[in-house]
Write an enzyme that holds these catalytic residues in place. Structure first.
Site, PDB file in Angstrom:
ATOM      1  N   GLY A 260      -8.729   8.574   7.129  1.00 58.96           N
ATOM      2  CA  GLY A 260      -7.317   8.851   6.858  1.00 58.96           C
ATOM      3  C   GLY A 260      -6.631   7.604   6.340  1.00 58.96           C
ATOM      4  O   GLY A 260      -7.259   6.701   5.778  1.00 58.96           O
ATOM      5  N   SER A 261      -5.338   7.531   6.582  1.00 57.39           N
ATOM      6  CA  SER A 261      -4.538   6.437   6.035  1.00 57.39           C
ATOM      7  C   SER A 261      -4.784   5.137   6.788  1.00 57.39           C
ATOM      8  O   SER A 261      -5.147   5.128   7.973  1.00 57.39           O
ATOM      9  CB  SER A 261      -3.053   6.783   6.091  1.00 57.39           C
ATOM     10  OG  SER A 261      -2.579   6.756   7.426  1.00 57.39           O
ATOM     11  N   THR A 262      -4.547   4.028   6.101  1.00 53.84           N
ATOM     12  CA  THR A 262      -4.683   2.717   6.721  1.00 53.84           C
ATOM     13  C   THR A 262      -3.692   2.546   7.860  1.00 53.84           C
ATOM     14  O   THR A 262      -4.017   1.952   8.902  1.00 53.84           O
ATOM     15  CB  THR A 262      -4.492   1.616   5.662  1.00 53.84           C
ATOM     16  OG1 THR A 262      -5.548   1.728   4.695  1.00 53.84           O
ATOM     17  CG2 THR A 262      -4.516   0.229   6.265  1.00 53.84           C
ATOM     18  N   GLU A 263      -2.485   3.075   7.701  1.00 55.28           N
ATOM     19  CA  GLU A 263      -1.460   2.948   8.742  1.00 55.28           C
ATOM     20  C   GLU A 263      -1.921   3.612  10.036  1.00 55.28           C
ATOM     21  O   GLU A 263      -1.799   3.032  11.127  1.00 55.28           O
ATOM     22  CB  GLU A 263      -0.142   3.567   8.275  1.00 55.28           C
ATOM     23  CG  GLU A 263       0.537   2.824   7.141  1.00 55.28           C
ATOM     24  CD  GLU A 263      -0.132   3.051   5.789  1.00 55.28           C
ATOM     25  OE1 GLU A 263      -0.944   4.008   5.665  1.00 55.28           O
ATOM     26  OE2 GLU A 263       0.140   2.279   4.858  1.00 55.28           O
ATOM     27  N   GLY A 265      -5.031   4.330  10.798  1.00 54.59           N
ATOM     28  CA  GLY A 265      -6.213   3.610  11.247  1.00 54.59           C
ATOM     29  C   GLY A 265      -5.877   2.444  12.154  1.00 54.59           C
ATOM     30  O   GLY A 265      -6.560   2.193  13.156  1.00 54.59           O
ATOM     31  N   CYS A 316      -9.444   9.347  -1.468  1.00 52.48           N
ATOM     32  CA  CYS A 316      -9.229   7.934  -1.168  1.00 52.48           C
ATOM     33  C   CYS A 316      -9.842   7.032  -2.225  1.00 52.48           C
ATOM     34  O   CYS A 316      -9.420   5.892  -2.400  1.00 52.48           O
ATOM     35  CB  CYS A 316      -9.777   7.604   0.211  1.00 52.48           C
ATOM     36  SG  CYS A 316     -11.491   8.116   0.451  1.00 52.48           S
ATOM     37  N   GLU A 413      -0.781   3.589  -2.398  1.00 53.40           N
ATOM     38  CA  GLU A 413      -1.589   4.799  -2.510  1.00 53.40           C
ATOM     39  C   GLU A 413      -0.670   6.017  -2.593  1.00 53.40           C
ATOM     40  O   GLU A 413       0.191   6.219  -1.735  1.00 53.40           O
ATOM     41  CB  GLU A 413      -2.534   4.932  -1.313  1.00 53.40           C
ATOM     42  CG  GLU A 413      -3.502   6.082  -1.452  1.00 53.40           C
ATOM     43  CD  GLU A 413      -4.519   6.142  -0.323  1.00 53.40           C
ATOM     44  OE1 GLU A 413      -5.689   6.458  -0.586  1.00 53.40           O
ATOM     45  OE2 GLU A 413      -4.130   5.859   0.837  1.00 53.40           O
TER      46      GLU A 413
END
Length: 509
Positions: A260-263, A265, A316, A413
């Site tokens: 999923g998203s880096t945030e 993560g 991604c 992104e």
């Protein structure tokens, strides 16, 4: 307006008529949680709706699992792990079950593809031929690994033990209960990437699909049971972020894997520190696609369009930073825009569709924000730039030029069918610009000069580099990112780095 709409104003009835009998029968059933081999309601009885992004119509109601349900699922997975029915099963028996899962995915491919298209918005033809077929391949690939997890013998010296003799060896053993949280862009495929290697190596699991796309995960639960996976080995909790947070922070979970998203993560890493559970993360990307003047023109145009339009840009790895050598910049970007404008936009169940909607209102609003930001920051849209139609979450494929490296459409992104094109002067300039990102997931290089291609590839800060192609995946090739695109690897031998885990045994003879 760009592109052509394959069907105007799809109604729920039109959509239903395109579904096969198996898909209609599945949708008519209750959609419960899968815990300890049983289909059960959420502990508090709640449900939530999942919606067709092409029409906005509700598809089905799904059990709304929460932390209490996660507790139940983790307890079931722990019992299944501790009783050894799966972890100590003969490896060739696990192999046979995983292979059977692959066969069942193939047998049910059309129905799974239709449900995936309805829930996610993607083309049913692509979901069937790519997503489901690849998921079947993943299960078969890791079925083979079940019998190939090996330890080694070690000739130890033990310098302080005098003349004593020792027998020392290592083992690779399951890590235990694995929590797995998958995204909405490739639901059944990402489930296979998580489930297959963990099952092959003897672990038990709690899987949480994205709330936007829960349906094929539930179908996968039915397939697991039919294939002979013992009760409690795989548990499936449909729900929202609180369920994911409960999995990430649960002391009964030994490893968590997230895509999923880096945030998000980063939140998972923070939640996992309580019991120092192992963590693997496949996170965001803003991938560079580099086109040199000596490229194969037709292949580079088609590949560069597919790099950011595949799966409606909701990938991604999407090559959304398009770097084009100065001498061909104007002509090449116009060719990319012209090709993108030919997309047939419509419902995923329509065979003519090449570009479907983004997944939901939130994602539509996010992409729309970046369309405005691209213009506000000084960019110009060669094609697209807005909404398509007035029903569903359709975005025109958009090519931005006249952008600068610090523009939002270049640095952030977007996760939609939007690309930003920039110029470069030479190889060093291309590499410098491509590496100027917090992300490092993937990259593409287009040139007929194979020496140049590999020189560039060796300097790019990306986990996957594709030469004269884009999205060149294979199940045997490890996949993952550099920098803030993640930790660890999926596919190939990649998942085996964290599970199974090594154990050293040293005995005095």
């Amino acid at each position: 307006m760009t592109g052509t709409l394959s069907r105007e104003g799809d109604t729920a009835n039109q959509v239903d008529q395109r579904l096969g009998a198996e898909a209609r029968e599945f949708l008519a059933r209750p959609h419960r949680l899968f815990i300890d081999g049983q289909w059960v309601d959420a502990a508090d009885g709640r449900t939530f709706g999942t919606y067709d992004p092409a029409t906005g119509a509700e598809i089905a109601q799904v059990a709304h699992g929460g932390p209490e349900d996660v507790d139940r699922a983790v307890a079931a997975a722990r019992r299944a792990f501790d009783d050894g029915a799966w972890a100590t099963m003969k490896p060739n028996k696990r192999e046979q079950i995983l292979w059977r899962i692959g066969d069942l995915l193939d047998a049910k491919a059309e129905m799974l593809g239709q449900i995936e298209a309805l829930d996610n918005g993607k083309s049913a033809a692509i979901a069937t031929a790519v997503d489901v077929a690849w998921a079947a391949d993943v299960f078969r690939y890791y079925a083979g690994w079940s019998t190939k997890i090996e330890g080694s013998t070690v000739n130890v010296s033990m310098p302080f033990a005098g003349d004593a003799q020792f027998h020392a060896y290592t083992q690779r053993v399951p890590v235990g209960v694995c929590g797995q949280i998958i995204p909405w862009n490739f639901p059944i495929l990402m489930a296979s990437w998580k489930l297959a290697p963990a099952l092959a190596t003897g672990n038990t699991l709690v899987l949480k699909p994205a709330e936007q796309t829960p349906l094929t995960a539930l179908l996968l639960g039915e397939i697991m049971a039919e294939a002979g996976v013992p009760d409690g080995v795989v548990n499936i909790i449909t729900g929202f972020g609180d369920a994911g947070a409960a999995i990430s922070g649960h002391d009964g979970v030994d490893k968590v894997a997230f895509t999923g998203s880096t945030e998000v993560g980063k939140l998972i890493v923070d939640a996992a520190k309580g019991n120092l559970k192992k963590v693997s993360l496949e996170l965001g990307g803003k991938s560079a696609n580099i086109v040199f003047a000596d490229c194969d023109w037709d292949a580079a145009v088609a590949g560069s369009v597919a790099a950011w339009m595949f799966n409606h840009g909701q990938a991604c790895t999407a090559g959304t930073r398009l770097y084009v050598e100065d001498s061909i910049y104007e002509e090449f970007t116009q060719a990319v825009a012209d090709a993108a404008a030919q997309a047939t936009i419509g419902h995923g169940l329509d065979p003519a569709t090449t570009l479907g909607p983004v997944v939901d209102q939130d994602q539509f609003d996010k992409v729309s924000y970046y369309l405005r930001a691209g213009i506000e920051d000084g960019g110009r849209a060669l094609t697209g730039g807005g909404r398509h139609g007035d029903t569903g979450y359709f975005i025109q494929p958009t090519v931005f030029v006249d952008v600068e490296p610090d523009h939002r459409v270049v640095t952030e992104e977007i996760f939609g069918p939007v690309v930003a094109a920039l110029r470069f002067s030479d190889m060093d300039d291309a590499v410098r610009q491509a590496n100027d990102s917090m992300y490092g997931l993937a990259a593409g290089v287009w040139t007929k000069d194979i020496s140049k291609a590999h020189k560039v590839a060796s300097r790019l800060q990306a986990g996957s580099v594709w030469v004269n192609q884009y999205n060149g995946f294979d199940t045997a090739m490890p996949f993952g990112g550099f920098k803030q695109s993640g930790w660890g690897r999926e596919l190939g031998r990649g998942p085996l780095a964290l599970s199974p885990q090594p154990r050293s045994v040293n005995s005095q003879l």
